[in-house]
Design an enzyme around this catalytic site. Structure first.
Site, mmCIF file in Angstrom:
data_model
loop_
_atom_site.group_PDB
_atom_site.id
_atom_site.type_symbol
_atom_site.label_atom_id
_atom_site.label_comp_id
_atom_site.label_asym_id
_atom_site.label_seq_id
_atom_site.Cartn_x
_atom_site.Cartn_y
_atom_site.Cartn_z
ATOM 1 N N SER A 9 0.849 -1.186 0.000
ATOM 2 C CA SER A 9 0.000 0.000 0.000
ATOM 3 C C SER A 9 0.889 1.242 0.000
ATOM 4 O O SER A 9 1.991 1.225 0.546
ATOM 5 C CB SER A 9 -0.890 0.018 1.246
ATOM 6 O OG SER A 9 -1.605 1.238 1.326
ATOM 7 N N GLY A 10 0.380 2.307 -0.621
ATOM 8 C CA GLY A 10 1.081 3.585 -0.576
ATOM 9 C C GLY A 10 0.389 4.519 0.409
ATOM 10 O O GLY A 10 0.783 5.664 0.583
ATOM 11 N N GLY A 13 -1.349 6.343 6.143
ATOM 12 C CA GLY A 13 -2.202 6.134 7.319
ATOM 13 C C GLY A 13 -2.370 4.646 7.620
ATOM 14 O O GLY A 13 -2.277 4.212 8.763
ATOM 15 N N LYS A 14 -2.606 3.885 6.562
ATOM 16 C CA LYS A 14 -2.780 2.434 6.719
ATOM 17 C C LYS A 14 -1.486 1.780 7.199
ATOM 18 O O LYS A 14 -1.496 0.927 8.085
ATOM 19 C CB LYS A 14 -3.220 1.811 5.391
ATOM 20 C CG LYS A 14 -3.578 0.331 5.503
ATOM 21 C CD LYS A 14 -3.800 -0.312 4.147
ATOM 22 C CE LYS A 14 -5.103 0.081 3.513
ATOM 23 N NZ LYS A 14 -5.381 -0.727 2.293
ATOM 24 N N GLU A 41 -3.722 -3.477 -11.198
ATOM 25 C CA GLU A 41 -5.149 -3.263 -11.462
ATOM 26 C C GLU A 41 -5.981 -4.204 -10.603
ATOM 27 O O GLU A 41 -5.807 -5.417 -10.642
ATOM 28 C CB GLU A 41 -5.459 -3.515 -12.944
ATOM 29 C CG GLU A 41 -6.870 -3.108 -13.313
ATOM 30 C CD GLU A 41 -7.253 -3.468 -14.738
ATOM 31 O OE1 GLU A 41 -8.425 -3.294 -15.087
ATOM 32 O OE2 GLU A 41 -6.380 -3.945 -15.490
ATOM 33 N N ASP A 70 -7.975 -5.978 0.874
ATOM 34 C CA ASP A 70 -9.028 -5.301 0.129
ATOM 35 C C ASP A 70 -10.254 -5.318 1.021
ATOM 36 O O ASP A 70 -10.482 -6.289 1.771
ATOM 37 C CB ASP A 70 -9.317 -6.006 -1.204
ATOM 38 C CG ASP A 70 -10.162 -5.113 -2.130
ATOM 39 O OD1 ASP A 70 -10.027 -3.877 -2.039
ATOM 40 O OD2 ASP A 70 -10.950 -5.643 -2.924
ATOM 41 N N PHE A 154 -14.987 8.380 7.421
ATOM 42 C CA PHE A 154 -14.934 8.662 5.979
ATOM 43 C C PHE A 154 -15.680 7.534 5.284
ATOM 44 O O PHE A 154 -16.152 6.599 5.926
ATOM 45 C CB PHE A 154 -13.475 8.760 5.498
ATOM 46 C CG PHE A 154 -12.674 7.515 5.750
ATOM 47 C CD1 PHE A 154 -12.599 6.522 4.790
ATOM 48 C CD2 PHE A 154 -12.014 7.325 6.960
ATOM 49 C CE1 PHE A 154 -11.865 5.358 5.023
ATOM 50 C CE2 PHE A 154 -11.281 6.168 7.203
ATOM 51 C CZ PHE A 154 -11.213 5.186 6.233
ATOM 52 N N ARG A 183 -10.867 -3.988 9.603
ATOM 53 C CA ARG A 183 -9.421 -4.092 9.376
ATOM 54 C C ARG A 183 -8.691 -4.515 10.655
ATOM 55 O O ARG A 183 -7.784 -5.332 10.620
ATOM 56 C CB ARG A 183 -8.855 -2.771 8.857
ATOM 57 C CG ARG A 183 -7.381 -2.923 8.474
ATOM 58 C CD ARG A 183 -6.788 -1.690 7.831
ATOM 59 N NE ARG A 183 -7.258 -1.546 6.467
ATOM 60 C CZ ARG A 183 -7.962 -0.522 6.013
ATOM 61 N NH1 ARG A 183 -8.278 0.466 6.810
ATOM 62 N NH2 ARG A 183 -8.340 -0.459 4.761
#
Length: 202
Positions: A9-10, A13-14, A41, A70, A154, A183
């Protein structure tokens, strides 16, 4: 030398959240910003397919043990939609507000008893040396409100009512949300896997 784990991941926060959760394990966590890689993708039909594709692709590119996830919202009345399309439910480039508006339109007139939903997260840990993956799932059950409430969240948080707390996700404190979120629940399972398989048991 601690084990190196790539979080595919970029999202800083995660990555911070995962680092904090796994900080008592003897591992070094790196994110995608440490590499220059083409995007993956996400064209799978399930959360697992998308998470596996991201984890496997990044693990093969870097040679590192890789964690990918995901997640999204599943609404019972809509047969599990928006699902993998949660972030783009109202179309490509849709805002949170657009997605929430579309969801409310689709549930117009549907009684509370049929508005059950869950946030779901699938995490996949891919080992490039063994060529195998381990997947875990975390979920948080709730009900879709008729109007948004709260400012702390959010995505679909302002519409997602958690009966256990009598509040929407967007009304909960960050501390509470991070304990009960889909999560966090998946992360607690993946932590056990990493501890048992890749770090020395204390």
């Amino acid at each position: 030398m601690p084990l190196k784990l790539l979080v595919a991941s970029g999202n800083q926060g995660k990555i911070r959240e995962i680092k904090k959760y796994l900080n008592d394990l003897d591992i070094e966590i790196v994110g995608l910003d440490d590499f220059s890689l083409p995007p993956v993708e996400e064209d799978g039909e399930t959360f697992y397919e998308n998470a596996l594709k991201k984890a496997r692709t990044r693990a093969r590119e870097t040679g590192l043990l890789t964690l990918a996830d995901d997640s999204g919202l599943e609404v019972d009345y809509l047969q599990g939609k928006p699902g993998v399309y949660s972030a783009r439910y109202a179309g490509a480039g849709a805002s949170d507000e657009d997605n929430n508006k579309k969801l409310l339109e689709e549930l117009k007139g549907v009684p509370a008893g049929q508005r059950g939903a869950r946030f779901k997260c699938v995490m996949v840990l891919y080992d490039p040396e063994l060529g195998e993956d381990i997947s875990v799932t975390g979920s948080c059950e709730g009900i879709i409100m008729e109007k948004p409430r709260g400012d702390n969240g959010f995505g679909y948080d302002p519409l997602f009512y958690v009966p256990e707390y009598g509040k929407t996700m967007a009304e909960l404190t960050l501390e509470t949300k991070n304990k009960i979120s889909h999560r966090a629940r998946a992360l607690s399972k993946i932590k056990k896997v990493i501890k048992d398989r890749y770090t020395e048991n204390e």
